[in-house]
Scaffold this motif. Structure first.
Motif, PDB file in Angstrom:
ATOM      1  N   GLY A  14      24.439 -28.352  46.878  1.00 21.29           N
ATOM      2  CA  GLY A  14      24.237 -28.629  45.454  1.00 21.29           C
ATOM      3  C   GLY A  14      23.587 -27.464  44.726  1.00 21.29           C
ATOM      4  N   LEU A  15      23.351 -27.657  43.428  1.00 27.32           N
ATOM      5  CA  LEU A  15      22.734 -26.603  42.606  1.00 27.32           C
ATOM      6  C   LEU A  15      21.389 -26.186  43.203  1.00 27.32           C
ATOM      7  CD1 LEU A  15      22.363 -25.024  39.853  1.00 27.32           C
ATOM      8  CD2 LEU A  15      21.286 -27.115  38.998  1.00 27.32           C
ATOM      9  N   VAL A  16      20.514 -27.161  43.472  1.00 26.17           N
ATOM     10  CA  VAL A  16      19.163 -26.844  43.946  1.00 26.17           C
ATOM     11  C   VAL A  16      19.175 -26.514  45.438  1.00 26.17           C
ATOM     12  CG1 VAL A  16      16.826 -27.770  44.284  1.00 26.17           C
ATOM     13  CG2 VAL A  16      18.059 -28.248  42.160  1.00 26.17           C
ATOM     14  N   HIS A  37      27.461 -34.096  52.850  1.00 27.43           N
ATOM     15  CA  HIS A  37      27.467 -35.521  52.545  1.00 27.43           C
ATOM     16  C   HIS A  37      28.423 -36.254  53.485  1.00 27.43           C
ATOM     17  CE1 HIS A  37      27.704 -38.669  49.053  1.00 27.43           C
ATOM     18  NE2 HIS A  37      27.572 -39.252  50.212  1.00 27.43           N
ATOM     19  N   LEU A  40      26.812 -36.521  56.964  1.00 22.26           N
ATOM     20  CA  LEU A  40      25.625 -37.385  57.050  1.00 22.26           C
ATOM     21  C   LEU A  40      25.388 -38.034  55.686  1.00 22.26           C
ATOM     22  CD1 LEU A  40      23.050 -38.525  58.361  1.00 22.26           C
ATOM     23  CD2 LEU A  40      21.923 -36.329  57.836  1.00 22.26           C
ATOM     24  N   ASP A  41      25.721 -39.327  55.601  1.00 16.68           N
ATOM     25  CA  ASP A  41      25.494 -40.063  54.364  1.00 16.68           C
ATOM     26  C   ASP A  41      24.061 -40.582  54.383  1.00 16.68           C
ATOM     27  OD1 ASP A  41      27.115 -42.870  52.626  1.00 16.68           O
ATOM     28  OD2 ASP A  41      25.271 -41.729  52.244  1.00 16.68           O
ATOM     29  N   LEU A  42      23.230 -40.008  53.535  1.00 21.17           N
ATOM     30  CA  LEU A  42      21.793 -40.308  53.563  1.00 21.17           C
ATOM     31  C   LEU A  42      21.472 -41.697  53.016  1.00 21.17           C
ATOM     32  CD1 LEU A  42      20.513 -36.797  52.406  1.00 21.17           C
ATOM     33  CD2 LEU A  42      20.413 -37.749  54.727  1.00 21.17           C
ATOM     34  N   ALA A  63      16.622 -32.236  48.572  1.00 20.31           N
ATOM     35  CA  ALA A  63      17.359 -31.888  47.342  1.00 20.31           C
ATOM     36  C   ALA A  63      18.685 -32.628  47.269  1.00 20.31           C
ATOM     37  CB  ALA A  63      17.601 -30.384  47.275  1.00 20.31           C
ATOM     38  N   ALA A  64      18.839 -33.638  48.141  1.00 17.22           N
ATOM     39  CA  ALA A  64      20.040 -34.490  48.066  1.00 17.22           C
ATOM     40  C   ALA A  64      19.731 -35.651  47.140  1.00 17.22           C
ATOM     41  CB  ALA A  64      20.407 -35.004  49.455  1.00 17.22           C
ATOM     42  N   ALA A  65      20.650 -35.945  46.240  1.00 22.77           N
ATOM     43  CA  ALA A  65      20.440 -37.051  45.297  1.00 22.77           C
ATOM     44  C   ALA A  65      21.724 -37.300  44.531  1.00 22.77           C
ATOM     45  CB  ALA A  65      19.322 -36.698  44.308  1.00 22.77           C
ATOM     46  N   LEU A 106      12.066 -33.746  45.464  1.00 15.89           N
ATOM     47  CA  LEU A 106      12.433 -33.307  44.115  1.00 15.89           C
ATOM     48  C   LEU A 106      12.604 -34.485  43.177  1.00 15.89           C
ATOM     49  CD1 LEU A 106      14.621 -30.462  45.359  1.00 15.89           C
ATOM     50  CD2 LEU A 106      13.012 -30.154  43.513  1.00 15.89           C
ATOM     51  N   GLY A 107      11.711 -34.586  42.193  1.00 17.97           N
ATOM     52  CA  GLY A 107      11.838 -35.613  41.178  1.00 17.97           C
ATOM     53  C   GLY A 107      12.524 -35.003  39.970  1.00 17.97           C
ATOM     54  N   TYR A 137      17.473 -43.939  36.892  1.00 21.27           N
ATOM     55  CA  TYR A 137      17.268 -42.701  37.675  1.00 21.27           C
ATOM     56  C   TYR A 137      15.782 -42.343  37.704  1.00 21.27           C
ATOM     57  CZ  TYR A 137      17.669 -37.537  38.283  1.00 21.27           C
ATOM     58  OH  TYR A 137      17.545 -36.223  38.680  1.00 21.27           O
ATOM     59  N   LYS A 141      13.067 -42.089  40.849  1.00 20.41           N
ATOM     60  CA  LYS A 141      12.253 -40.895  41.107  1.00 20.41           C
ATOM     61  C   LYS A 141      10.765 -41.253  41.154  1.00 20.41           C
ATOM     62  CE  LYS A 141      15.437 -37.768  41.467  1.00 20.41           C
ATOM     63  NZ  LYS A 141      15.664 -37.055  42.726  1.00 20.41           N
ATOM     64  N   THR A 165      12.038 -29.243  35.557  1.00 21.37           N
ATOM     65  CA  THR A 165      12.637 -29.437  34.235  1.00 21.37           C
ATOM     66  C   THR A 165      14.151 -29.338  34.376  1.00 21.37           C
ATOM     67  OG1 THR A 165      12.536 -28.708  31.941  1.00 21.37           O
ATOM     68  CG2 THR A 165      12.616 -26.975  33.626  1.00 21.37           C
ATOM     69  N   LEU A 167      17.641 -27.845  34.856  1.00 22.03           N
ATOM     70  CA  LEU A 167      17.987 -26.661  35.631  1.00 22.03           C
ATOM     71  C   LEU A 167      19.409 -26.192  35.342  1.00 22.03           C
ATOM     72  CD1 LEU A 167      16.607 -28.034  39.019  1.00 22.03           C
ATOM     73  CD2 LEU A 167      15.444 -26.416  37.482  1.00 22.03           C
TER      74      LEU A 167
HETATM   75  N1  NDP Z   1      20.163 -30.379  37.948  1.00 27.90           N
HETATM   76  C1  NDP Z   1      19.076 -30.562  37.225  1.00 27.90           C
HETATM   77  O1  NDP Z   1      19.018 -30.198  36.033  1.00 27.90           O
HETATM   78  C2  NDP Z   1      17.867 -31.199  37.830  1.00 27.90           C
HETATM   79  C3  NDP Z   1      17.860 -31.685  39.142  1.00 27.90           C
HETATM   80  N2  NDP Z   1      16.711 -32.260  39.643  1.00 27.90           N
HETATM   81  C4  NDP Z   1      16.672 -32.802  41.004  1.00 27.90           C
HETATM   82  O2  NDP Z   1      17.007 -31.800  41.953  1.00 27.90           O
HETATM   83  C5  NDP Z   1      17.653 -32.401  43.077  1.00 27.90           C
HETATM   84  C6  NDP Z   1      18.977 -31.705  43.310  1.00 27.90           C
HETATM   85  O3  NDP Z   1      19.736 -31.814  42.123  1.00 27.90           O
HETATM   86  P1  NDP Z   1      21.065 -30.923  41.942  1.00 27.90           P
HETATM   87  O4  NDP Z   1      21.062 -29.841  42.939  1.00 27.90           O
HETATM   88  O5  NDP Z   1      21.174 -30.609  40.498  1.00 27.90           O
HETATM   89  O6  NDP Z   1      22.197 -31.982  42.324  1.00 27.90           O
HETATM   90  P2  NDP Z   1      23.659 -31.699  42.886  1.00 27.90           P
HETATM   91  O7  NDP Z   1      24.471 -32.874  42.495  1.00 27.90           O
HETATM   92  O8  NDP Z   1      24.104 -30.338  42.525  1.00 27.90           O
HETATM   93  O9  NDP Z   1      23.432 -31.715  44.473  1.00 27.90           O
HETATM   94  C7  NDP Z   1      23.087 -32.919  45.109  1.00 27.90           C
HETATM   95  C8  NDP Z   1      23.483 -32.800  46.549  1.00 27.90           C
HETATM   96  O10 NDP Z   1      23.173 -34.021  47.222  1.00 27.90           O
HETATM   97  C9  NDP Z   1      24.302 -34.397  48.002  1.00 27.90           C
HETATM   98  N3  NDP Z   1      24.352 -35.852  48.136  1.00 27.90           N
HETATM   99  C10 NDP Z   1      24.487 -36.762  47.154  1.00 27.90           C
HETATM  100  N4  NDP Z   1      24.503 -38.000  47.676  1.00 27.90           N
HETATM  101  C11 NDP Z   1      24.392 -37.852  49.029  1.00 27.90           C
HETATM  102  C12 NDP Z   1      24.369 -38.750  50.116  1.00 27.90           C
HETATM  103  N5  NDP Z   1      24.464 -40.076  49.943  1.00 27.90           N
HETATM  104  N6  NDP Z   1      24.258 -38.249  51.372  1.00 27.90           N
HETATM  105  C13 NDP Z   1      24.174 -36.913  51.576  1.00 27.90           C
HETATM  106  N7  NDP Z   1      24.176 -35.999  50.580  1.00 27.90           N
HETATM  107  C14 NDP Z   1      24.298 -36.486  49.320  1.00 27.90           C
HETATM  108  C15 NDP Z   1      25.496 -33.874  47.240  1.00 27.90           C
HETATM  109  O11 NDP Z   1      26.613 -33.754  48.095  1.00 27.90           O
HETATM  110  P3  NDP Z   1      28.081 -34.113  47.485  1.00 27.90           P
HETATM  111  O12 NDP Z   1      28.228 -33.317  46.235  1.00 27.90           O
HETATM  112  O13 NDP Z   1      29.027 -33.695  48.573  1.00 27.90           O
HETATM  113  O14 NDP Z   1      28.079 -35.583  47.234  1.00 27.90           O
HETATM  114  C16 NDP Z   1      24.968 -32.534  46.741  1.00 27.90           C
HETATM  115  O15 NDP Z   1      25.153 -31.550  47.725  1.00 27.90           O
HETATM  116  C17 NDP Z   1      17.791 -33.883  42.752  1.00 27.90           C
HETATM  117  O16 NDP Z   1      16.746 -34.613  43.362  1.00 27.90           O
HETATM  118  C18 NDP Z   1      17.646 -33.919  41.231  1.00 27.90           C
HETATM  119  O17 NDP Z   1      17.113 -35.164  40.815  1.00 27.90           O
HETATM  120  C19 NDP Z   1      15.570 -32.383  38.895  1.00 27.90           C
HETATM  121  C20 NDP Z   1      15.550 -31.909  37.593  1.00 27.90           C
HETATM  122  C21 NDP Z   1      16.682 -31.289  36.988  1.00 27.90           C
END
Ligand code: NDP
Ligand code: F7E
Length: 348
Positions: A14-16, A37, A40-42, A63-65, A106-107, A137, A141, A165, A167
């Motif tokens: 993901g992004l983070v 994902h 491993l489905d969390l 950082a999965a969410a 990560l909240g 959501y 958090k 904040t 991102l």
């Molecule tokens: N983006 C933003 O602006 C902000 C983000 N955050 C927090 O940062 C964290 C990361 O966010 P961000 O990187 O943007 O999110 P992304 O959606 O970019 O990445 C989330 C990752 O989590 C994985 N994921 C989702 N569901 C599952 C699951 N059930 N099992 C395993 N993996 C899973 C996704 O995989 P897949 O894509 O394959 O499903 C993906 O790789 C989060 O907690 C978010 O709340 C906080 C503030 C701002």
């Protein structure tokens, strides 16, 4: 963390998560584990327990969410509360069961009240009603924060909740219906510049890379009527809300620094610890749209769709606690957006 410490980055694609992975590798960490994902489905407690039983990580970056912008949150509230509660509950519990030394949770800045005094201090948590568009959501958090605090108090764990904040960065979500505003601006203005010069082939490549363009946006761009249509960019709300934007690479740097920071470990052991992570400045959506239009070279018409929600009027984080730890962001916004745009256009 020493370089051989076993580190699990949950959500590493993901992004983070991808930014944290890059930062850890840059710092020479050579024992990093991750699972997609699909692997491993969390949301499955058994699968998470089996993974921790087998891998026994020492450090966890959670950082999965289930993540999305204002429309994604408003459209899929059940998915956002269920999946985020499930993911964090299973990972935090397993981290305790398998004696993880430190976990960083990560909240998000949306945990604070909709009409919170600005800038928002950590102690303003739960002092007022939440923004309705992302309350499910945000409640998930907040539950994650409380779970970290409860496990730290009852079991002596070192689980660290941090609140970033808004991102942006590479490997962001560019789906125009579920993404956050900045990736949406980059894609919408880029598509409009392509449509303006009739480069329909490039638009097809963009869709192959980042997914289909929704019908209303196709119409605004003139993708279904190429007869001399002047492409327009349609943005949501009034453009008046203010947002703070931090580059994901800066966030990753802060997360890795906080994970190893001795003062943080002491504060986490002493009571409820919460840490805002931001850059300390904000701007209006209209202003960030102008910045992205300039970077993408779009000089056409922007339409503001008042039927779409504005969300929280402002959510600027107070980052004095973070700055007191000696951390400052490095990436100016215009430079960061330019870098992301340069990456975006190279993907196809
Ligand atoms: N983006 C933003 O602006 C902000 C983000 N955050 C927090 O940062 C964290 C990361 O966010 P961000 O990187 O943007 O999110 P992304 O959606 O970019 O990445 C989330 C990752 O989590 C994985 N994921 C989702 N569901 C599952 C699951 N059930 N099992 C395993 N993996 C899973 C996704 O995989 P897949 O894509 O394959 O499903 C993906 O790789 C989060 O907690 C978010 O709340 C906080 C503030 C701002
Ligand atoms: C980080 C935080 O971010 C989320 O909250 P948000 O900041 O309100 O989300 P957003 O980035 O999608 O919108 C910011 C502003 O921008 C305006 N806006 C204009 N035009 C587009 C547009 O085209 N797309 C989007 N998404 N927004 C647009 C939009 O109307 C709003 O006024 C939470 O859901 C939650 O995910 C969370 O944790």
């Amino acid at each position: 963390m020493n370089r051989d410490a076993k580190i699990y980055v949950a959500g590493h694609r993901g992004l983070v998560g991808s930014a944290i992975l890059r930062k850890l590798r840059e710092q020479g960490c050579r024992n990093i584990i991750s699972r997609t994902h699909r692997e491993l489905d969390l949301t499955s407690q058994d699968a998470v327990k089996d993974f921790f039983e087998k891998e026994r990580p020492e450090y966890v970056f959670l950082a999965a969410a289930k993540v999305g912008g204002i429309l994604g949150n408003a459209t899929y509230p059940a998915d956002f509360i269920y999946q985020n509660l499930a993911i964090q509950t299973h990972v935090i519990h397993a981290a305790w069961q398998y004696r993880v030394k430190r976990l960083l949770f990560l909240g998000s800045s949306c945990i604070y009240p909709r009409d919170c005094p600005q800038p928002m201090k950590e102690e303003y948590l739960m002092t007022g009603p939440l923004e309705p568009t992302n309350a499910p959501y945000a409640v998930a958090k907040i539950a994650g924060i409380e779970m970290c605090w409860a496990y730290n108090r009852q079991y002596g764990t070192r689980f660290i909740p941090v609140m970033p904040t808004n991102l942006y960065g590479i490997h962001d979500n560019f789906n125009l219906e579920t993404s956050h505003v900045l990736p949406a601006l980059i894609r919408k203005f880029h598509l409009a510049t392509l449509a303006g010069r009739g480069d329909w082939e490039a638009i097809q490549k963009d869709e192959a890379c980042y997914g289909p363009v929704p019908p209303d946006i196709r119409a605004a761009l003139g993708m279904s009527d190429t007869s001399g249509h002047i492409p327009r960019v349609v943005l949501w709300g009034s453009g008046s809300p203010r947002r703070e934007f931090l580059h994901a690479d800066d966030l990753a740097d802060a997360c890795v620094s906080v994970m190893s920071h001795k003062d943080v470990a002491h504060e986490v052991a002493s009571g409820p610890f919460l840490l805002n992570i931001g850059c300390g400045t904000d701007l209006t959506i209209r202003e960030i749209a102008e910045t992205v239009a300039h970077i993408t070279g779009f000089d056409g018409t922007v339409i503001w769709d008042a039927d779409k929600p504005d969300g929280t009027p402002q959510k600027l984080l107070d980052v004095s606690r973070l700055n007191a730890l000696g951390w400052q962001p490095r990436t100016p916004l215009a430079q960061g957006v330019q870098e992301v745009y340069d990456w975006y256009v190279c993907q196809y």
